[in-house]
Scaffold this motif. Structure first.
Motif, PDB file in Angstrom:
ATOM      1  N   LYS A   1       0.556  -1.036  -0.205  1.00 45.45           N
ATOM      2  CA  LYS A   1       0.089  -0.228   0.136  1.00 45.45           C
ATOM      3  C   LYS A   1       0.831   1.564   0.063  1.00 45.45           C
ATOM      4  O   LYS A   1       0.417   1.784  -0.680  1.00 45.45           O
ATOM      5  CB  LYS A   1      -0.994   0.029   1.165  1.00 45.45           C
TER       6      LYS A   1
ATOM      7  N   THR B   1       2.016   1.683  -3.182  1.00 48.30           N
ATOM      8  CA  THR B   1       1.238   2.549  -4.910  1.00 48.30           C
ATOM      9  C   THR B   1       1.116   4.251  -4.349  1.00 48.30           C
ATOM     10  O   THR B   1       1.141   4.716  -4.745  1.00 48.30           O
ATOM     11  CB  THR B   1      -0.220   1.687  -3.893  1.00 48.30           C
ATOM     12  N   LEU B   2       1.106   3.833  -3.033  1.00 47.09           N
ATOM     13  CA  LEU B   2       0.841   5.841  -2.772  1.00 47.09           C
ATOM     14  C   LEU B   2       1.962   6.599  -2.910  1.00 47.09           C
ATOM     15  O   LEU B   2       1.381   7.348  -3.513  1.00 47.09           O
ATOM     16  CB  LEU B   2       0.404   6.045  -1.163  1.00 47.09           C
ATOM     17  N   LYS B   3       3.616   6.332  -3.016  1.00 47.41           N
ATOM     18  CA  LYS B   3       4.424   6.900  -3.416  1.00 47.41           C
ATOM     19  C   LYS B   3       4.069   6.955  -5.253  1.00 47.41           C
ATOM     20  O   LYS B   3       4.936   7.443  -5.583  1.00 47.41           O
ATOM     21  CB  LYS B   3       5.202   5.585  -2.840  1.00 47.41           C
TER      22      LYS B   3
ATOM     23  N   GLU C   1       1.312   7.189  -6.864  1.00 43.62           N
ATOM     24  CA  GLU C   1       0.439   8.145  -6.988  1.00 43.62           C
ATOM     25  C   GLU C   1       1.592   9.584  -6.649  1.00 43.62           C
ATOM     26  O   GLU C   1       0.573  10.002  -7.278  1.00 43.62           O
ATOM     27  CB  GLU C   1      -0.539   7.652  -5.962  1.00 43.62           C
ATOM     28  N   GLU C   2       1.755  10.034  -5.808  1.00 46.04           N
ATOM     29  CA  GLU C   2       2.459  10.956  -5.773  1.00 46.04           C
ATOM     30  C   GLU C   2       3.243  11.633  -6.524  1.00 46.04           C
ATOM     31  O   GLU C   2       3.566  12.056  -6.541  1.00 46.04           O
ATOM     32  CB  GLU C   2       3.060  11.050  -4.099  1.00 46.04           C
TER      33      GLU C   2
END
Length: 211
Positions: free
Chosen positions: A35, A38-40, A42-43
């Motif tokens: 997770k 994935t967030l990195k 998207e960032e």
């Protein structure tokens, strides 16, 4: 007093419980790591979008400079010209106009070329869109390595690292565009199956059978 066999049984149960808890702990760590990755990703994508928007909104350095105004005397006051050079005077404004065009002329073309190059770069599809096209060409789930190899064959100008490929795929999973399949120690990806297609197909088949 408890017998040695009873102590061994209790110790065995504690060990089994500890091993099970350790496995569950590592599994949760792996999920959290996925997770976070994935967030990195998207960032990074959002930062690219913001940088691209700022680049288009920034004033261009190739803007055409305004022509310098003529001196006030040349605008308002007549200049005395000898009779001998009166016939040659009209040629001076023409020379100034040609000189101004020679200076100003190339810059609009340069600005236009830079704008066309930026537009061509912005039309390049995102990495996630390319993976969606590649997955759509297969009926079976695909490994991340297989998708990267296929990308390098069809788009040799794009060379993402295996980590970037996996992060992009996991971002698509988080958005519901694709789904993840686990087979033993391997992770495969495929397009998300549409849920509204089946009722329509059923109604179509029923109509055909009634006809």
């Amino acid at each position: 007093m408890s017998s040695p066999s009873t102590d061994a049984s209790i110790r065995s149960r504690y060990l089994e419980q500890a091993a099970s808890d350790l496995q569950e702990n590592r599994r949760r760590q792996e999920e959290l790591a996925e997770k976070l990755s994935t967030l990195k990703q998207e960032e990074a994508l959002l930062l690219d979008i913001l940088n691209l928007a700022e680049r288009f909104d920034a004033p261009s350095a190739d803007a055409v400079p305004e022509a310098a105004p003529l001196p006030q005397q040349a605008q308002d006051e007549p200049t005395l010209v000898p009779a001998a050079t009166a016939t040659a005077a009209p040629a001076a404004p023409q020379r100034r106009a040609r000189a101004a065009r020679a200076v100003v002329g190339p810059k609009p073309g340069k600005k236009k070329a830079g704008r066309v190059s930026a537009q061509a770069k912005s039309r390049q599809p995102l990495l996630g869109e390319v993976f969606l096209d590649l997955l759509g060409a297969h009926d079976e789930p695909r490994l991340a390595k297989e998708l990267r190899d296929e990308l390098l064959r069809e788009h040799p100008e794009r060379t993402p690292t295996p980590q970037v490929v996996r992060n992009t795929l996991e971002a698509l999973v988080a958005k519901g565009r694709i789904q993840r399949h686990k087979q033993q120690r391997s992770v495969l990806y495929s397009l998300t199956e549409p849920t509204s297609a089946k009722p329509a197909d059923t109604e179509s088949n029923t109509a055909e059978s009634d006809a």
